[in-house]
Design a protein around this motif. Structure first.
Motif, PDB file in Angstrom:
ATOM      1  N   GLU A 139      34.532  24.439  45.356  1.00 47.22           N
ATOM      2  CA  GLU A 139      35.095  25.724  45.778  1.00 47.22           C
ATOM      3  C   GLU A 139      36.627  25.723  45.743  1.00 47.22           C
ATOM      4  O   GLU A 139      37.259  26.771  45.869  1.00 47.22           O
ATOM      5  CB  GLU A 139      34.580  26.074  47.173  1.00 47.22           C
ATOM      6  N   SER A 140      37.207  24.547  45.563  1.00 45.32           N
ATOM      7  CA  SER A 140      38.661  24.430  45.392  1.00 45.32           C
ATOM      8  C   SER A 140      39.035  24.265  43.925  1.00 45.32           C
ATOM      9  O   SER A 140      40.209  24.049  43.601  1.00 45.32           O
ATOM     10  CB  SER A 140      39.187  23.229  46.200  1.00 45.32           C
ATOM     11  N   GLY A 141      38.041  24.328  43.032  1.00 44.08           N
ATOM     12  CA  GLY A 141      38.290  24.234  41.594  1.00 44.08           C
ATOM     13  C   GLY A 141      38.535  22.824  41.104  1.00 44.08           C
ATOM     14  O   GLY A 141      39.195  22.636  40.065  1.00 44.08           O
ATOM     15  N   ILE A 142      38.004  21.820  41.816  1.00 39.83           N
ATOM     16  CA  ILE A 142      38.278  20.421  41.493  1.00 39.83           C
ATOM     17  C   ILE A 142      37.004  19.724  41.019  1.00 39.83           C
ATOM     18  O   ILE A 142      35.992  19.741  41.727  1.00 39.83           O
ATOM     19  CB  ILE A 142      38.830  19.687  42.734  1.00 39.83           C
ATOM     20  N   PRO A 143      37.011  19.076  39.847  1.00 33.19           N
ATOM     21  CA  PRO A 143      35.859  18.276  39.425  1.00 33.19           C
ATOM     22  C   PRO A 143      35.655  17.083  40.358  1.00 33.19           C
ATOM     23  O   PRO A 143      36.587  16.625  41.021  1.00 33.19           O
ATOM     24  CB  PRO A 143      36.247  17.796  38.014  1.00 33.19           C
ATOM     25  N   VAL A 144      34.439  16.575  40.407  1.00 32.19           N
ATOM     26  CA  VAL A 144      34.083  15.439  41.256  1.00 32.19           C
ATOM     27  C   VAL A 144      33.719  14.243  40.389  1.00 32.19           C
ATOM     28  O   VAL A 144      33.014  14.380  39.386  1.00 32.19           O
ATOM     29  CB  VAL A 144      32.911  15.798  42.191  1.00 32.19           C
ATOM     30  N   VAL A 145      34.199  13.074  40.775  1.00 27.81           N
ATOM     31  CA  VAL A 145      33.920  11.810  40.069  1.00 27.81           C
ATOM     32  C   VAL A 145      33.025  10.945  40.940  1.00 27.81           C
ATOM     33  O   VAL A 145      33.231  10.868  42.150  1.00 27.81           O
ATOM     34  CB  VAL A 145      35.220  11.046  39.758  1.00 27.81           C
ATOM     35  N   SER A 146      32.047  10.292  40.329  1.00 30.53           N
ATOM     36  CA  SER A 146      31.251   9.300  41.054  1.00 30.53           C
ATOM     37  C   SER A 146      30.787   8.234  40.080  1.00 30.53           C
ATOM     38  O   SER A 146      31.033   8.318  38.877  1.00 30.53           O
ATOM     39  CB  SER A 146      30.049   9.950  41.747  1.00 30.53           C
ATOM     40  N   GLY A 147      30.069   7.236  40.613  1.00 29.09           N
ATOM     41  CA  GLY A 147      29.568   6.164  39.767  1.00 29.09           C
ATOM     42  C   GLY A 147      28.117   6.314  39.380  1.00 29.09           C
ATOM     43  O   GLY A 147      27.563   5.446  38.700  1.00 29.09           O
ATOM     44  N   GLY A 148      27.472   7.398  39.827  1.00 31.12           N
ATOM     45  CA  GLY A 148      26.080   7.637  39.463  1.00 31.12           C
ATOM     46  C   GLY A 148      25.088   6.724  40.147  1.00 31.12           C
ATOM     47  O   GLY A 148      23.903   6.733  39.808  1.00 31.12           O
TER      48      GLY A 148
END
Length: 308
Positions: free
Chosen positions: A70-79
Protein backbone atom coordinates in the motif's frame (compact mmCIF):
# COMPACT_ATOMS: atom_id res chain seq x y z
CA UNK A 1 23.23 -9.82 -20.50
CA UNK A 2 22.85 -13.43 -21.57
CA UNK A 3 19.81 -15.67 -21.94
CA UNK A 4 19.59 -19.18 -20.55
CA UNK A 5 16.75 -21.68 -20.16
CA UNK A 6 13.57 -19.87 -19.15
CA UNK A 7 15.60 -17.03 -17.60
CA UNK A 8 18.61 -14.87 -18.28
CA UNK A 9 21.89 -13.73 -16.76
CA UNK A 10 22.93 -10.23 -15.73
CA UNK A 11 26.68 -9.82 -15.40
CA UNK A 12 28.49 -7.28 -13.29
CA UNK A 13 29.05 -4.24 -15.48
CA UNK A 14 25.87 -4.77 -17.51
CA UNK A 15 23.51 -1.80 -17.54
CA UNK A 16 20.80 -3.90 -15.89
CA UNK A 17 22.93 -4.99 -12.92
CA UNK A 18 21.19 -3.59 -9.81
CA UNK A 19 23.22 -0.88 -8.11
CA UNK A 20 22.16 -2.02 -4.66
CA UNK A 21 23.66 -5.50 -5.16
CA UNK A 22 26.86 -3.91 -6.49
CA UNK A 23 27.32 -2.39 -3.01
CA UNK A 24 28.11 -5.80 -1.51
CA UNK A 25 31.74 -6.22 -0.39
CA UNK A 26 32.03 -9.28 -2.62
CA UNK A 27 29.94 -8.39 -5.64
CA UNK A 28 28.37 -11.45 -7.30
CA UNK A 29 29.77 -11.67 -10.83
CA UNK A 30 26.48 -12.98 -12.28
CA UNK A 31 22.82 -12.76 -11.30
CA UNK A 32 20.62 -15.54 -12.63
CA UNK A 33 17.12 -14.18 -13.16
CA UNK A 34 13.62 -15.37 -14.03
CA UNK A 35 10.89 -12.77 -14.47
CA UNK A 36 11.01 -8.99 -14.75
CA UNK A 37 14.42 -7.71 -13.64
CA UNK A 38 13.33 -4.05 -13.67
CA UNK A 39 11.82 -4.57 -10.20
CA UNK A 40 15.35 -5.10 -8.83
CA UNK A 41 16.17 -1.40 -9.08
CA UNK A 42 13.06 -0.26 -7.21
CA UNK A 43 13.29 0.62 -3.49
CA UNK A 44 12.09 -2.50 -1.69
CA UNK A 45 11.53 -3.94 1.79
CA UNK A 46 12.96 -7.30 2.81
CA UNK A 47 10.76 -9.32 5.16
CA UNK A 48 12.45 -12.24 6.92
CA UNK A 49 11.78 -14.46 9.91
CA UNK A 50 11.42 -17.90 11.35
CA UNK A 51 10.81 -20.96 9.21
CA UNK A 52 8.59 -22.19 12.06
CA UNK A 53 6.37 -19.13 12.03
CA UNK A 54 3.81 -18.90 14.82
CA UNK A 55 0.39 -17.34 14.15
CA UNK A 56 1.85 -14.16 15.68
CA UNK A 57 4.80 -14.17 13.27
CA UNK A 58 2.57 -14.94 10.29
CA UNK A 59 0.19 -12.12 11.17
CA UNK A 60 3.10 -9.68 11.43
CA UNK A 61 4.42 -10.77 8.02
CA UNK A 62 1.00 -10.24 6.46
CA UNK A 63 0.66 -6.84 8.11
CA UNK A 64 4.13 -5.70 7.00
CA UNK A 65 3.69 -6.94 3.44
CA UNK A 66 0.30 -5.23 3.17
CA UNK A 67 1.68 -1.90 4.38
CA UNK A 68 4.62 -2.18 1.96
CA UNK A 69 2.32 -2.84 -1.01
CA UNK A 70 0.00 0.00 0.00
CA UNK A 71 3.09 2.23 0.13
CA UNK A 72 4.10 1.21 -3.42
CA UNK A 73 7.12 -0.83 -2.29
CA UNK A 74 8.05 -4.31 -3.61
CA UNK A 75 8.79 -7.00 -1.01
CA UNK A 76 11.88 -9.24 -0.97
CA UNK A 77 12.11 -12.63 0.71
CA UNK A 78 14.01 -15.90 0.46
CA UNK A 79 11.01 -18.08 -0.37
CA UNK A 80 11.66 -20.31 2.65
CA UNK A 81 8.95 -22.00 4.67
CA UNK A 82 7.33 -19.92 7.36
CA UNK A 83 7.71 -16.14 7.42
CA UNK A 84 9.25 -15.85 3.93
CA UNK A 85 6.41 -17.61 2.17
CA UNK A 86 3.76 -15.89 4.27
CA UNK A 87 5.23 -12.50 3.33
CA UNK A 88 5.39 -13.52 -0.33
CA UNK A 89 1.78 -14.62 -0.56
CA UNK A 90 0.58 -11.59 1.39
CA UNK A 91 2.41 -9.34 -1.07
CA UNK A 92 0.85 -11.03 -4.09
CA UNK A 93 -2.62 -11.16 -2.54
CA UNK A 94 -2.40 -7.42 -1.91
CA UNK A 95 -1.52 -6.81 -5.58
CA UNK A 96 2.17 -6.07 -5.03
CA UNK A 97 5.39 -7.19 -6.71
CA UNK A 98 7.63 -9.72 -5.06
CA UNK A 99 11.30 -10.66 -5.41
CA UNK A 100 12.37 -14.14 -4.31
CA UNK A 101 16.09 -14.71 -3.73
CA UNK A 102 16.91 -18.42 -3.86
CA UNK A 103 19.93 -20.15 -2.37
CA UNK A 104 19.75 -22.71 -5.18
CA UNK A 105 19.91 -22.07 -8.91
CA UNK A 106 17.11 -19.74 -10.01
CA UNK A 107 15.59 -22.67 -11.90
CA UNK A 108 15.67 -25.00 -8.86
CA UNK A 109 12.81 -24.22 -6.52
CA UNK A 110 13.69 -25.01 -2.91
CA UNK A 111 11.84 -25.76 -0.79
CA UNK A 112 9.31 -27.47 -3.05
CA UNK A 113 6.50 -25.77 -1.14
CA UNK A 114 7.59 -22.49 -2.77
CA UNK A 115 6.80 -23.63 -6.33
CA UNK A 116 3.31 -22.13 -6.51
CA UNK A 117 4.63 -18.89 -5.00
CA UNK A 118 7.53 -18.70 -7.47
CA UNK A 119 5.24 -19.33 -10.44
CA UNK A 120 2.85 -16.64 -9.28
CA UNK A 121 5.68 -14.15 -8.64
CA UNK A 122 6.83 -14.46 -12.23
CA UNK A 123 3.26 -14.21 -13.58
CA UNK A 124 2.61 -10.96 -11.67
CA UNK A 125 5.66 -8.96 -12.73
CA UNK A 126 8.06 -9.89 -9.96
CA UNK A 127 11.21 -11.92 -10.31
CA UNK A 128 13.23 -14.81 -8.93
CA UNK A 129 16.99 -14.38 -8.69
CA UNK A 130 20.03 -16.32 -7.53
CA UNK A 131 23.79 -15.88 -7.48
CA UNK A 132 24.23 -19.64 -7.97
CA UNK A 133 24.53 -21.11 -11.50
CA UNK A 134 21.56 -22.76 -13.19
CA UNK A 135 20.78 -26.19 -11.82
CA UNK A 136 22.57 -25.73 -8.47
CA UNK A 137 20.90 -27.94 -5.82
CA UNK A 138 20.39 -26.81 -2.21
CA UNK A 139 23.66 -26.69 -0.27
CA UNK A 140 24.02 -25.31 3.25
CA UNK A 141 26.90 -22.94 2.46
CA UNK A 142 24.90 -21.12 -0.23
CA UNK A 143 22.19 -19.73 2.05
CA UNK A 144 24.28 -17.20 4.02
CA UNK A 145 25.40 -15.79 0.64
CA UNK A 146 21.74 -15.67 -0.42
CA UNK A 147 20.88 -13.77 2.77
CA UNK A 148 23.43 -11.05 1.94
CA UNK A 149 21.70 -10.48 -1.38
CA UNK A 150 18.31 -10.23 0.38
CA UNK A 151 19.76 -7.52 2.62
CA UNK A 152 21.46 -5.69 -0.26
CA UNK A 153 18.33 -5.49 -2.41
CA UNK A 154 16.38 -3.44 0.15
CA UNK A 155 16.71 -0.14 1.94
CA UNK A 156 15.51 -1.88 5.10
CA UNK A 157 15.13 -5.42 6.42
CA UNK A 158 12.13 -6.21 8.63
CA UNK A 159 12.48 -9.14 11.04
CA UNK A 160 8.98 -10.39 11.79
CA UNK A 161 9.85 -13.19 14.19
CA UNK A 162 13.09 -14.95 15.07
CA UNK A 163 14.28 -17.34 17.72
CA UNK A 164 17.77 -17.45 19.19
CA UNK A 165 19.93 -18.68 17.56
CA UNK A 166 18.43 -18.03 14.14
CA UNK A 167 19.54 -17.98 10.51
CA UNK A 168 17.65 -14.70 10.22
CA UNK A 169 20.57 -13.03 11.99
CA UNK A 170 22.88 -13.37 8.97
CA UNK A 171 20.44 -11.24 6.96
CA UNK A 172 20.18 -8.64 9.72
CA UNK A 173 23.97 -8.54 10.14
CA UNK A 174 24.46 -8.09 6.39
CA UNK A 175 21.93 -5.24 6.39
CA UNK A 176 23.83 -3.53 9.22
CA UNK A 177 27.15 -3.95 7.43
CA UNK A 178 25.68 -2.36 4.30
CA UNK A 179 24.30 0.59 6.24
CA UNK A 180 20.73 -0.55 5.68
CA UNK A 181 18.17 -0.18 8.45
CA UNK A 182 16.99 -3.18 10.47
CA UNK A 183 13.42 -3.15 11.76
CA UNK A 184 12.08 -5.78 14.17
CA UNK A 185 8.77 -6.63 15.78
CA UNK A 186 8.99 -7.29 19.52
CA UNK A 187 7.41 -10.31 21.15
CA UNK A 188 6.75 -11.72 24.58
CA UNK A 189 9.84 -12.20 26.73
CA UNK A 190 8.45 -15.67 27.51
CA UNK A 191 8.19 -16.71 23.86
CA UNK A 192 11.16 -18.65 22.39
CA UNK A 193 10.06 -17.52 18.94
CA UNK A 194 10.65 -13.86 19.85
CA UNK A 195 14.01 -14.03 21.62
CA UNK A 196 15.96 -13.22 18.50
CA UNK A 197 13.73 -10.30 17.53
CA UNK A 198 13.92 -8.87 21.04
CA UNK A 199 17.71 -9.30 21.01
CA UNK A 200 17.97 -7.32 17.77
CA UNK A 201 15.88 -4.51 19.24
CA UNK A 202 18.02 -4.45 22.38
CA UNK A 203 21.07 -4.07 20.14
CA UNK A 204 19.86 -1.20 18.02
CA UNK A 205 17.21 -2.44 15.57
CA UNK A 206 14.26 -0.08 15.12
CA UNK A 207 11.40 -1.38 17.27
CA UNK A 208 8.15 -1.80 15.33
CA UNK A 209 5.64 -1.95 18.15
CA UNK A 210 2.48 -1.46 16.11
CA UNK A 211 1.05 -0.79 12.65
CA UNK A 212 1.57 2.96 12.89
CA UNK A 213 5.24 2.50 13.81
CA UNK A 214 5.83 0.54 10.60
CA UNK A 215 3.99 3.17 8.55
CA UNK A 216 6.17 5.88 10.07
CA UNK A 217 9.38 3.89 9.49
CA UNK A 218 8.49 3.24 5.85
CA UNK A 219 7.58 6.89 5.32
CA UNK A 220 10.91 7.97 6.86
CA UNK A 221 13.09 5.47 4.99
CA UNK A 222 11.37 5.46 1.60
CA UNK A 223 9.76 8.90 1.50
CA UNK A 224 6.37 7.45 0.61
CA UNK A 225 2.96 7.42 2.29
CA UNK A 226 0.58 4.51 2.61
CA UNK A 227 -2.47 5.22 0.49
CA UNK A 228 -5.12 3.49 2.62
CA UNK A 229 -5.87 2.22 6.07
CA UNK A 230 -7.92 -0.78 7.11
CA UNK A 231 -11.29 -0.13 8.68
CA UNK A 232 -11.22 -0.52 12.45
CA UNK A 233 -13.42 -3.61 12.72
CA UNK A 234 -12.79 -5.97 15.64
CA UNK A 235 -13.79 -9.54 16.25
CA UNK A 236 -16.46 -8.47 18.77
CA UNK A 237 -18.90 -10.59 20.72
CA UNK A 238 -16.48 -11.86 23.37
CA UNK A 239 -17.46 -11.66 26.99
CA UNK A 240 -16.00 -12.51 30.35
CA UNK A 241 -13.47 -15.33 30.34
CA UNK A 242 -13.32 -15.56 26.54
CA UNK A 243 -12.06 -11.97 26.35
CA UNK A 244 -9.71 -12.51 29.29
CA UNK A 245 -8.35 -15.72 27.77
CA UNK A 246 -7.70 -14.06 24.41
CA UNK A 247 -5.89 -11.18 26.11
CA UNK A 248 -3.71 -13.68 27.98
CA UNK A 249 -2.68 -15.75 24.97
CA UNK A 250 -1.98 -12.60 22.96
CA UNK A 251 0.54 -11.70 25.66
CA UNK A 252 2.05 -15.18 25.48
CA UNK A 253 0.75 -18.56 24.22
CA UNK A 254 -0.22 -20.80 27.13
CA UNK A 255 -0.92 -24.45 27.84
CA UNK A 256 -4.50 -25.29 28.81
CA UNK A 257 -3.54 -25.93 32.43
CA UNK A 258 -1.69 -22.60 32.61
CA UNK A 259 -4.64 -20.76 31.10
CA UNK A 260 -7.04 -22.46 33.52
CA UNK A 261 -4.87 -21.40 36.44
CA UNK A 262 -4.72 -17.78 35.28
CA UNK A 263 -8.49 -17.71 34.77
CA UNK A 264 -9.09 -19.57 38.05
CA UNK A 265 -11.35 -22.15 36.39
CA UNK A 266 -11.20 -25.93 36.20
CA UNK A 267 -9.59 -27.80 33.31
CA UNK A 268 -12.84 -28.98 31.72
CA UNK A 269 -14.27 -25.46 31.69
CA UNK A 270 -11.02 -24.18 30.18
CA UNK A 271 -11.09 -26.80 27.42
CA UNK A 272 -14.67 -25.77 26.61
CA UNK A 273 -13.61 -22.11 26.48
CA UNK A 274 -10.62 -22.86 24.24
CA UNK A 275 -12.81 -24.94 21.93
CA UNK A 276 -15.20 -22.00 21.63
CA UNK A 277 -12.34 -19.67 20.66
CA UNK A 278 -11.10 -22.23 18.13
CA UNK A 279 -14.58 -22.59 16.58
CA UNK A 280 -14.77 -18.79 16.25
CA UNK A 281 -11.39 -18.83 14.50
CA UNK A 282 -9.74 -16.81 17.25
CA UNK A 283 -7.37 -19.41 18.71
CA UNK A 284 -5.18 -22.23 17.40
CA UNK A 285 -3.05 -24.93 19.00
CA UNK A 286 0.69 -24.74 18.39
CA UNK A 287 2.70 -27.93 17.72
CA UNK A 288 3.91 -27.93 21.34
CA UNK A 289 0.33 -27.89 22.65
CA UNK A 290 0.15 -24.24 23.70
CA UNK A 291 -2.88 -22.15 22.79
CA UNK A 292 -2.15 -19.13 20.60
CA UNK A 293 -4.33 -16.41 19.08
CA UNK A 294 -5.05 -17.03 15.40
CA UNK A 295 -3.80 -14.75 12.64
CA UNK A 296 -7.32 -13.35 12.14
CA UNK A 297 -7.60 -12.51 15.85
CA UNK A 298 -4.22 -10.77 15.80
CA UNK A 299 -5.16 -8.77 12.70
CA UNK A 300 -8.40 -7.71 14.37
CA UNK A 301 -6.54 -6.63 17.48
CA UNK A 302 -4.11 -4.64 15.35
CA UNK A 303 -6.96 -2.80 13.62
CA UNK A 304 -8.45 -2.00 17.01
CA UNK A 305 -5.17 -0.75 18.41
CA UNK A 306 -5.40 -3.79 20.76
CA UNK A 307 -8.41 -3.94 23.03
CA UNK A 308 -9.77 -0.78 21.43
Amino acid sequence: MGACRDGFEIRRGDSGYPRCVAELPQVPPVLYVRGDATVLDLPSLSIVGSRRASPYGSAICELAAGIAVESGIPVVSGGARGCDQVAGWATLNAGGRHIVVLGTGADVVYPSTAKALVDRVIETGGCVISIEPWGTPPQRWAFPKRNRVIAALSSATFVAEAGLPSGTFSTAEAANELGREVLAAPGSIFSPESRGSNYLIANGACCIADEEALEVAISRIYGTLRFCRKDARGYGGLKGNEQRALDMIVASPLRVDELASHLDIDGVSCLTLVSSLEIQGLAVRLPDGRISPSKSALHALTRLGHNG
